[in-house]
Design a protein around this motif. Structure first.
Motif: not given
Length: 195
Positions: A17-20, A26-29, A47-48, A169-173
């Motif tokens: 959950e923390s990684i998500v 991270f992307v927003l920053q 990509k992450p 989910t991370i990739e989608i986000n």
């Protein structure tokens, strides 16, 4: 054993959950602090993993040119540290195993309990006693088996943490935050269990 196993399984869920959440932050920053060239990572399968590399290169370049203020740099570095910490915790759980003696002692005490119970209820008719002993001992052995499955959350079993689903989910986000159009669909449950 069941409580320890469940705690271990729950910790893995919290780590992922923390990684998500850190992936999203991270992307927003990156988007708000610097003009990240997302096209540079388009060819990467992971990509992450490519984002921190891109971030490190850009931070080094921006720092040299003094285009990145110290507060933004500190925030991005904190996010990178959080990523590293979460991955380290997941690796620790994956590589730490329960001692075999833990399970052996548990079995030993279940056998003692069942034998003691059978002695204690010897006055009951055998057609009640045997099914009762079977039901009670089966419940304890099923709990032990559940605990054994939960203590290894990276074994690719139905009871494990759904890492592939979380990674998707991370990739989608990340793709949606980056404005990409080739966003994968969320993974769906395959059989009797939910991902």
């Amino acid at each position: 054993m069941l409580i320890n196993s469940y705690d271990r399984w729950w910790v893995v869920l919290k780590i992922w959950e923390s990684i998500v959440n850190e992936s999203r932050s991270f992307v927003l920053q990156l988007q708000s602090f610097i003009s990240a060239d997302i096209n540079k990572i388009a060819s990467h399968n992971n990509k992450p993993l490519a984002l921190p590399k891109l971030n490190a290169l850009q931070i080094a370049g921006l720092k040299e040119k003094e285009n990145l203020d110290i507060f933004s740099q500190v925030q991005i570095n904190n996010t990178m540290v959080n990523f590293s910490n979460a991955m380290g915790m997941a690796e620790r759980i994956k590589t730490t195993i329960f001692p075999v003696t833990y399970r052996l002692f548990l079995h030993f005490f279940i056998y003692i309990f069942v034998v003691t119970l059978s002695i204690a209820i010897r006055d009951i008719e055998s057609y009640f006693e045997i099914p009762l002993l079977l039901a009670i001992s089966s419940a304890f052995f099923l709990l032990e088996k559940s605990a054994t499955h939960l203590q290894a959350p990276f074994s690719n079993r139905p009871t494990d943490t759904a890492i592939t689903t979380i990674a998707t989910t991370i990739e989608i986000n990340i793709k949606q935050l980056s404005g990409e159009t080739d966003v994968p669909k969320p993974l769906q449950p395959e059989t009797f269990y939910s991902l």
